[in-house]
Design a protein around this motif. Sequence first.
Motif, PDB file in Angstrom:
ATOM      1  N   VAL A 139      73.659   8.749  24.463  1.00  0.00           N
ATOM      2  CA  VAL A 139      73.874   9.273  25.807  1.00  0.00           C
ATOM      3  C   VAL A 139      73.946  10.801  25.768  1.00  0.00           C
ATOM      4  O   VAL A 139      73.347  11.494  26.597  1.00  0.00           O
ATOM      5  N   ARG A 140      74.658  11.321  24.786  1.00  0.00           N
ATOM      6  CA  ARG A 140      74.827  12.770  24.667  1.00  0.00           C
ATOM      7  C   ARG A 140      73.488  13.477  24.455  1.00  0.00           C
ATOM      8  O   ARG A 140      73.172  14.445  25.157  1.00  0.00           O
ATOM      9  N   GLU A 141      72.709  12.990  23.503  1.00  0.00           N
ATOM     10  CA  GLU A 141      71.489  13.705  23.120  1.00  0.00           C
ATOM     11  C   GLU A 141      70.312  13.423  24.050  1.00  0.00           C
ATOM     12  O   GLU A 141      69.532  14.328  24.347  1.00  0.00           O
ATOM     13  N   ARG A 142      70.183  12.189  24.525  1.00  0.00           N
ATOM     14  CA  ARG A 142      68.999  11.837  25.305  1.00  0.00           C
ATOM     15  C   ARG A 142      69.185  12.010  26.807  1.00  0.00           C
ATOM     16  O   ARG A 142      68.203  12.104  27.546  1.00  0.00           O
ATOM     17  N   ILE A 143      70.445  12.014  27.251  1.00  0.00           N
ATOM     18  CA  ILE A 143      70.713  12.123  28.689  1.00  0.00           C
ATOM     19  C   ILE A 143      71.423  13.423  29.031  1.00  0.00           C
ATOM     20  O   ILE A 143      70.935  14.231  29.829  1.00  0.00           O
ATOM     21  N   PHE A 144      72.580  13.654  28.442  1.00  0.00           N
ATOM     22  CA  PHE A 144      73.391  14.797  28.853  1.00  0.00           C
ATOM     23  C   PHE A 144      72.841  16.134  28.369  1.00  0.00           C
ATOM     24  O   PHE A 144      72.920  17.133  29.094  1.00  0.00           O
ATOM     25  N   ALA A 145      72.281  16.198  27.166  1.00  0.00           N
ATOM     26  CA  ALA A 145      71.720  17.469  26.694  1.00  0.00           C
ATOM     27  C   ALA A 145      70.579  17.943  27.598  1.00  0.00           C
ATOM     28  O   ALA A 145      70.565  19.123  28.014  1.00  0.00           O
ATOM     29  N   PRO A 146      69.619  17.077  27.953  1.00  0.00           N
ATOM     30  CA  PRO A 146      68.577  17.536  28.887  1.00  0.00           C
ATOM     31  C   PRO A 146      69.130  17.914  30.263  1.00  0.00           C
ATOM     32  O   PRO A 146      68.649  18.868  30.888  1.00  0.00           O
ATOM     33  N   LEU A 147      70.131  17.177  30.735  1.00  0.00           N
ATOM     34  CA  LEU A 147      70.724  17.509  32.025  1.00  0.00           C
ATOM     35  C   LEU A 147      71.386  18.890  31.987  1.00  0.00           C
ATOM     36  O   LEU A 147      71.215  19.704  32.907  1.00  0.00           O
ATOM     37  N   LEU A 148      72.146  19.149  30.934  1.00  0.00           N
ATOM     38  CA  LEU A 148      72.820  20.438  30.821  1.00  0.00           C
ATOM     39  C   LEU A 148      71.824  21.586  30.690  1.00  0.00           C
ATOM     40  O   LEU A 148      72.024  22.674  31.246  1.00  0.00           O
ATOM     41  N   GLU A 149      70.749  21.332  29.976  1.00  0.00           N
ATOM     42  CA  GLU A 149      69.704  22.363  29.877  1.00  0.00           C
ATOM     43  C   GLU A 149      69.121  22.654  31.257  1.00  0.00           C
ATOM     44  O   GLU A 149      68.906  23.810  31.628  1.00  0.00           O
ATOM     45  N   GLY A 150      68.881  21.588  32.031  1.00  0.00           N
ATOM     46  CA  GLY A 150      68.367  21.778  33.380  1.00  0.00           C
ATOM     47  C   GLY A 150      69.362  22.477  34.286  1.00  0.00           C
ATOM     48  O   GLY A 150      68.988  23.309  35.116  1.00  0.00           O
ATOM     49  N   MET A 151      70.638  22.149  34.141  1.00  0.00           N
ATOM     50  CA  MET A 151      71.677  22.800  34.935  1.00  0.00           C
ATOM     51  C   MET A 151      71.749  24.294  34.624  1.00  0.00           C
ATOM     52  O   MET A 151      71.909  25.122  35.522  1.00  0.00           O
ATOM     53  N   ARG A 152      71.604  24.629  33.348  1.00  0.00           N
ATOM     54  CA  ARG A 152      71.589  26.051  32.998  1.00  0.00           C
ATOM     55  C   ARG A 152      70.394  26.770  33.632  1.00  0.00           C
ATOM     56  O   ARG A 152      70.527  27.872  34.178  1.00  0.00           O
ATOM     57  N   ALA A 153      69.230  26.134  33.548  1.00  0.00           N
ATOM     58  CA  ALA A 153      68.036  26.759  34.126  1.00  0.00           C
ATOM     59  C   ALA A 153      68.194  26.933  35.632  1.00  0.00           C
ATOM     60  O   ALA A 153      67.829  27.973  36.195  1.00  0.00           O
ATOM     61  N   GLU A 154      68.756  25.916  36.288  1.00  0.00           N
ATOM     62  CA  GLU A 154      68.927  25.969  37.732  1.00  0.00           C
ATOM     63  C   GLU A 154      69.903  27.064  38.145  1.00  0.00           C
ATOM     64  O   GLU A 154      69.781  27.638  39.233  1.00  0.00           O
ATOM     65  N   SER A 155      70.854  27.364  37.281  1.00  0.00           N
ATOM     66  CA  SER A 155      71.852  28.395  37.578  1.00  0.00           C
ATOM     67  C   SER A 155      71.492  29.754  37.002  1.00  0.00           C
ATOM     68  O   SER A 155      72.277  30.704  37.107  1.00  0.00           O
ATOM     69  N   GLY A 156      70.325  29.863  36.369  1.00  0.00           N
ATOM     70  CA  GLY A 156      69.914  31.129  35.780  1.00  0.00           C
ATOM     71  C   GLY A 156      70.736  31.518  34.568  1.00  0.00           C
ATOM     72  O   GLY A 156      70.923  32.713  34.292  1.00  0.00           O
ATOM     73  N   LEU A 157      71.206  30.545  33.820  1.00  0.00           N
ATOM     74  CA  LEU A 157      72.026  30.787  32.632  1.00  0.00           C
ATOM     75  C   LEU A 157      71.168  30.762  31.371  1.00  0.00           C
ATOM     76  O   LEU A 157      70.036  30.257  31.401  1.00  0.00           O
TER      77      LEU A 157
END
Length: 231
Positions: A139-157
Amino acid sequence: MASRRSAGGDEGMPTGRRLSPEARERQIVEGAVAYFAEVGLDGHTRELARRLGITQPLLFRYFPTKAALIERIYEEVYLNRWDAGWELTVRDTALPCLERFRLFEIDYQRRIDDYSWLRIFVSAGLKGFDLPSRYLGLVRERIFAPLLEGMRAESGLPSPQAQPLSADEFELLFGIHGALVYVGLRSRVYGIDGIADRDAVRAAMLDAALPGLLATHRRVVAAAASGTERR
């Protein structure tokens, strides 16, 4: 007197039933899932064999050790229910990140809201088996890591390549995720029911949790960056 023997070699069975090796393995796996969900993973293979109406030596012919049987249960109950579509959903850049998270959770929670899935998972954690940590690693590597990467991109982080994902970021998602799992645990493990529509309850929980998630995530990333700079 010659012993009874089936084509699959199932001699000495208390019930005398003859099954093909494939059918016998299926019987053992399904019976083991039901048994360990009921009594926990510290249940005994001798009692499992008795319930199945076979001898313990026959059970060990298919699964030489209890660890091998539990590994097969992990594959059956957890890995076989993993939906590769979840991984596509959380990487779908056509959708806002929070919508990806919502879609994943609604479908995932419906899939795991199951007596055997939840009870074996809890028992494995209590009895020191690595099944939960291995599964949550997926769950961490296949789901949450991609989500967090997308959240960073969406927030300009900064990207995870520039600033690695922190434990606190993962905890943001695991916290929401765990609260949603608890809706099923109340019924399947604790025997406390009364929720007529668990999907609706989880959707309402997400409505409450998601609006502030991106802002909180930005603060967590900034705090992690500050800590790295101080070190």
